[in-house]
Design a protein around this motif. Structure first.
Motif, mmCIF file in Angstrom:
data_model
loop_
_atom_site.group_PDB
_atom_site.id
_atom_site.type_symbol
_atom_site.label_atom_id
_atom_site.label_comp_id
_atom_site.label_asym_id
_atom_site.label_seq_id
_atom_site.Cartn_x
_atom_site.Cartn_y
_atom_site.Cartn_z
ATOM 1 N N HIS A 49 -75.441 70.699 -27.473
ATOM 2 C CA HIS A 49 -75.244 69.233 -27.444
ATOM 3 C C HIS A 49 -75.016 68.742 -28.885
ATOM 4 O O HIS A 49 -75.735 69.165 -29.800
ATOM 5 C CB HIS A 49 -76.488 68.577 -26.846
ATOM 6 C CG HIS A 49 -76.315 67.121 -26.529
ATOM 7 N ND1 HIS A 49 -76.177 66.154 -27.501
ATOM 8 C CD2 HIS A 49 -76.236 66.467 -25.340
ATOM 9 C CE1 HIS A 49 -76.034 64.968 -26.930
ATOM 10 N NE2 HIS A 49 -76.065 65.126 -25.611
ATOM 11 N N PRO A 50 -74.043 67.846 -29.094
ATOM 12 C CA PRO A 50 -73.734 67.417 -30.467
ATOM 13 C C PRO A 50 -74.879 66.702 -31.182
ATOM 14 O O PRO A 50 -74.871 66.602 -32.414
ATOM 15 C CB PRO A 50 -72.532 66.472 -30.294
ATOM 16 C CG PRO A 50 -72.425 66.203 -28.838
ATOM 17 C CD PRO A 50 -73.104 67.302 -28.104
ATOM 18 N N ALA A 51 -75.864 66.220 -30.443
ATOM 19 C CA ALA A 51 -77.003 65.550 -31.095
ATOM 20 C C ALA A 51 -77.891 66.548 -31.830
ATOM 21 O O ALA A 51 -78.601 66.181 -32.771
ATOM 22 C CB ALA A 51 -77.840 64.796 -30.058
ATOM 23 N N VAL A 52 -77.852 67.820 -31.416
ATOM 24 C CA VAL A 52 -78.769 68.822 -31.975
ATOM 25 C C VAL A 52 -78.175 69.375 -33.270
ATOM 26 O O VAL A 52 -77.052 69.880 -33.274
ATOM 27 C CB VAL A 52 -78.999 69.967 -30.959
ATOM 28 C CG1 VAL A 52 -79.847 71.080 -31.574
ATOM 29 C CG2 VAL A 52 -79.655 69.426 -29.696
ATOM 30 N N THR A 53 -78.941 69.290 -34.360
ATOM 31 C CA THR A 53 -78.411 69.826 -35.626
ATOM 32 C C THR A 53 -78.769 71.308 -35.805
ATOM 33 O O THR A 53 -77.970 72.045 -36.392
ATOM 34 C CB THR A 53 -78.879 68.999 -36.845
ATOM 35 O OG1 THR A 53 -80.305 68.935 -36.866
ATOM 36 C CG2 THR A 53 -78.312 67.585 -36.797
ATOM 37 N N THR A 54 -79.947 71.712 -35.356
ATOM 38 C CA THR A 54 -80.274 73.147 -35.405
ATOM 39 C C THR A 54 -81.225 73.476 -34.262
ATOM 40 O O THR A 54 -81.952 72.613 -33.770
ATOM 41 C CB THR A 54 -81.000 73.565 -36.714
ATOM 42 O OG1 THR A 54 -82.114 72.715 -36.914
ATOM 43 C CG2 THR A 54 -80.099 73.558 -37.920
ATOM 44 N N LEU A 55 -81.238 74.748 -33.896
ATOM 45 C CA LEU A 55 -82.182 75.251 -32.888
ATOM 46 C C LEU A 55 -83.190 76.152 -33.604
ATOM 47 O O LEU A 55 -82.800 77.116 -34.278
ATOM 48 C CB LEU A 55 -81.427 76.048 -31.822
ATOM 49 C CG LEU A 55 -82.294 76.766 -30.782
ATOM 50 C CD1 LEU A 55 -83.072 75.776 -29.919
ATOM 51 C CD2 LEU A 55 -81.432 77.667 -29.885
ATOM 52 N N LEU A 244 -81.057 63.968 -24.445
ATOM 53 C CA LEU A 244 -80.341 64.158 -25.717
ATOM 54 C C LEU A 244 -79.274 63.081 -25.919
ATOM 55 O O LEU A 244 -79.046 62.630 -27.042
ATOM 56 C CB LEU A 244 -79.722 65.561 -25.784
ATOM 57 C CG LEU A 244 -80.729 66.693 -26.035
ATOM 58 C CD1 LEU A 244 -80.061 68.057 -25.887
ATOM 59 C CD2 LEU A 244 -81.364 66.579 -27.429
ATOM 60 N N ASP A 245 -78.641 62.648 -24.816
ATOM 61 C CA ASP A 245 -77.689 61.528 -24.929
ATOM 62 C C ASP A 245 -78.412 60.291 -25.463
ATOM 63 O O ASP A 245 -77.895 59.590 -26.341
ATOM 64 C CB ASP A 245 -77.073 61.198 -23.554
ATOM 65 C CG ASP A 245 -76.094 62.260 -23.074
ATOM 66 O OD1 ASP A 245 -75.661 63.103 -23.893
ATOM 67 O OD2 ASP A 245 -75.768 62.254 -21.864
ATOM 68 N N ALA A 246 -79.604 60.041 -24.940
ATOM 69 C CA ALA A 246 -80.379 58.866 -25.373
ATOM 70 C C ALA A 246 -80.848 59.040 -26.819
ATOM 71 O O ALA A 246 -80.791 58.101 -27.628
ATOM 72 C CB ALA A 246 -81.561 58.646 -24.438
ATOM 73 N N LEU A 247 -81.284 60.237 -27.163
ATOM 74 C CA LEU A 247 -81.732 60.485 -28.549
ATOM 75 C C LEU A 247 -80.580 60.319 -29.540
ATOM 76 O O LEU A 247 -80.763 59.832 -30.659
ATOM 77 C CB LEU A 247 -82.319 61.901 -28.661
ATOM 78 C CG LEU A 247 -83.709 62.078 -28.043
ATOM 79 C CD1 LEU A 247 -84.081 63.559 -27.971
ATOM 80 C CD2 LEU A 247 -84.769 61.309 -28.831
ATOM 81 N N GLU A 248 -79.400 60.725 -29.109
ATOM 82 C CA GLU A 248 -78.229 60.577 -29.983
ATOM 83 C C GLU A 248 -78.026 59.104 -30.343
ATOM 84 O O GLU A 248 -77.757 58.753 -31.501
ATOM 85 C CB GLU A 248 -76.991 61.135 -29.261
ATOM 86 C CG GLU A 248 -75.784 61.235 -30.150
ATOM 87 C CD GLU A 248 -74.695 62.127 -29.546
ATOM 88 O OE1 GLU A 248 -74.605 62.220 -28.301
ATOM 89 O OE2 GLU A 248 -73.944 62.726 -30.327
ATOM 90 N N ASP A 258 -83.525 50.347 -25.013
ATOM 91 C CA ASP A 258 -82.829 49.890 -23.795
ATOM 92 C C ASP A 258 -81.362 50.323 -23.813
ATOM 93 O O ASP A 258 -80.836 50.815 -22.815
ATOM 94 C CB ASP A 258 -82.914 48.361 -23.684
ATOM 95 C CG ASP A 258 -84.301 47.924 -23.220
ATOM 96 O OD1 ASP A 258 -84.985 48.728 -22.558
ATOM 97 O OD2 ASP A 258 -84.703 46.797 -23.552
ATOM 98 N N THR A 259 -80.716 50.150 -24.958
ATOM 99 C CA THR A 259 -79.308 50.564 -25.067
ATOM 100 C C THR A 259 -79.185 52.068 -24.851
ATOM 101 O O THR A 259 -78.281 52.542 -24.152
ATOM 102 C CB THR A 259 -78.751 50.198 -26.468
ATOM 103 O OG1 THR A 259 -78.944 48.809 -26.673
ATOM 104 C CG2 THR A 259 -77.299 50.567 -26.621
ATOM 105 N N ALA A 260 -80.108 52.821 -25.443
ATOM 106 C CA ALA A 260 -80.047 54.279 -25.327
ATOM 107 C C ALA A 260 -80.246 54.719 -23.879
ATOM 108 O O ALA A 260 -79.536 55.602 -23.384
ATOM 109 C CB ALA A 260 -81.106 54.913 -26.219
ATOM 110 N N LEU A 261 -81.186 54.071 -23.202
ATOM 111 C CA LEU A 261 -81.428 54.440 -21.797
ATOM 112 C C LEU A 261 -80.230 54.089 -20.935
ATOM 113 O O LEU A 261 -79.850 54.854 -20.049
ATOM 114 C CB LEU A 261 -82.701 53.744 -21.289
ATOM 115 C CG LEU A 261 -84.015 54.355 -21.778
ATOM 116 C CD1 LEU A 261 -85.192 53.449 -21.438
ATOM 117 C CD2 LEU A 261 -84.231 55.749 -21.178
#
Ligand code: FBP
Length: 266
Positions: A49-55, A244-248, A258-261
């Protein structure tokens, strides 16, 4: 050392580390809620997912799975770690050297736990020094899991304790201090202030509701924190992509909860 923002750990100056060392640290109990999460392949897929910078994973998981994902995922090799079977004073075995992480695993960053306040703190700090100096030779950013704990620490999430954890990471040379959430934006601000140029990220913690979790991440961003290093609040969800979409939104767009959700389809 190259500027932090030019390292794979950062995206627009922010950080979202997906942590997946729980099989060692906590054991199979962390995979009970979502049994597929025991399969590292599922989490490597999530980490694309593009939000993740490293694993962040331990050596064994990296060796077995990273060769199939090195084009899509940036790797943070966790250098130390201990099982929950260990009943002694908080301590963490060094399981991987920086050289091995860089040359054999292909790591883009390294991570190291320090239990400030433990009777083992002196040895752990000396091990950290060795890892930190080797990481500088390889130009790898260093994340400290800065977790004060031990007999003298009754409450390891007190604001003063978390601020000290952030400062300790800074003084010892970490690029990123991963600290437990101290409970409020004000307390996080204190930690960020104490950390100087070291970036501060919140440690995800045990699974909570979407809203409660995102509110704490939002408080960290509003406090000047760089982001998050999270495990259970992502991989213990049936749909990790949705959170992850919401965290992004919250981390990179600095959106409201609210916007993220809404963006994540609520
Ligand atoms: P979570 O987001 O699941 O809390 O993961 C963060 C983490 O630091 C992991 O990297 C590690 O396995 C775990 O928490 C250790 O937690 P603790 O030592 O507090 O049990």
């Amino acid at each position: 050392m190259r500027p932090f923002d030019d390292t794979p750990l950062a995206r627009d100056g922010k950080v979202l580390i997906l942590a997946y060392d729980h099989g060692l640290e906590h054991g199979p109990v962390d995979f009970e809620e979502v049994p597929e999460s025991a399969n590292p392949e599922r989490v490597f897929e999530v980490a694309t997912h593009p939000a993740v910078t490293t694993l962040a994973v331990q050596k064994g998981v990296a060796e077995a799975y990273y060769p199939s994902y090195e084009d899509e995922v940036d790797l943070l090799a966790k250098l130390n770690g201990t099982s929950n079977l260990w009943m002694g004073e908080p301590d963490s075995a060094v399981n991987c050297s920086v050289e091995y992480a860089a040359e054999e695993l292909g790591a883009d960053a390294v991570g190291f736990t320090l239990y400030g306040g433990s009777n083992t703190e002196i040895e752990m700090a000396e091990e950290f020094r060795e890892a930190h100096e080797a990481a500088r030779e390889y130009d790898l950013p260093v994340v400290m899991w800065s977790y004060p704990r031990g007999q003298g620490l009754k409450n390891d999430k007190k604001p003063g304790t978390i601020a000290y954890a952030a400062r300790q990471a800074h003084e010892l040379g970490a690029d990123v201090a991963k600290v437990k959430y101290p409970g409020s934006r004000d307390a996080m601000e204190q930690a960020v202030r104490m950390a100087g140029r070291t970036k501060v990220v919140m440690s995800g913690g045990s699974k909570t509701s979407d809203r409660e979790f995102l509110e704490s991440v939002k408080a960290v961003i509003d406090a000047g924190g760089a982001g998050l290093a999270v495990g259970r609040n992502v991989f213990q969800r049936e749909n990790p992509t949705r959170i992850l979409d919401a965290l992004e939104q919250v981390i990179y767009e600095e959106a409201s909860v609210d916007t993220a959700l809404a963006a994540a389809g609520d």
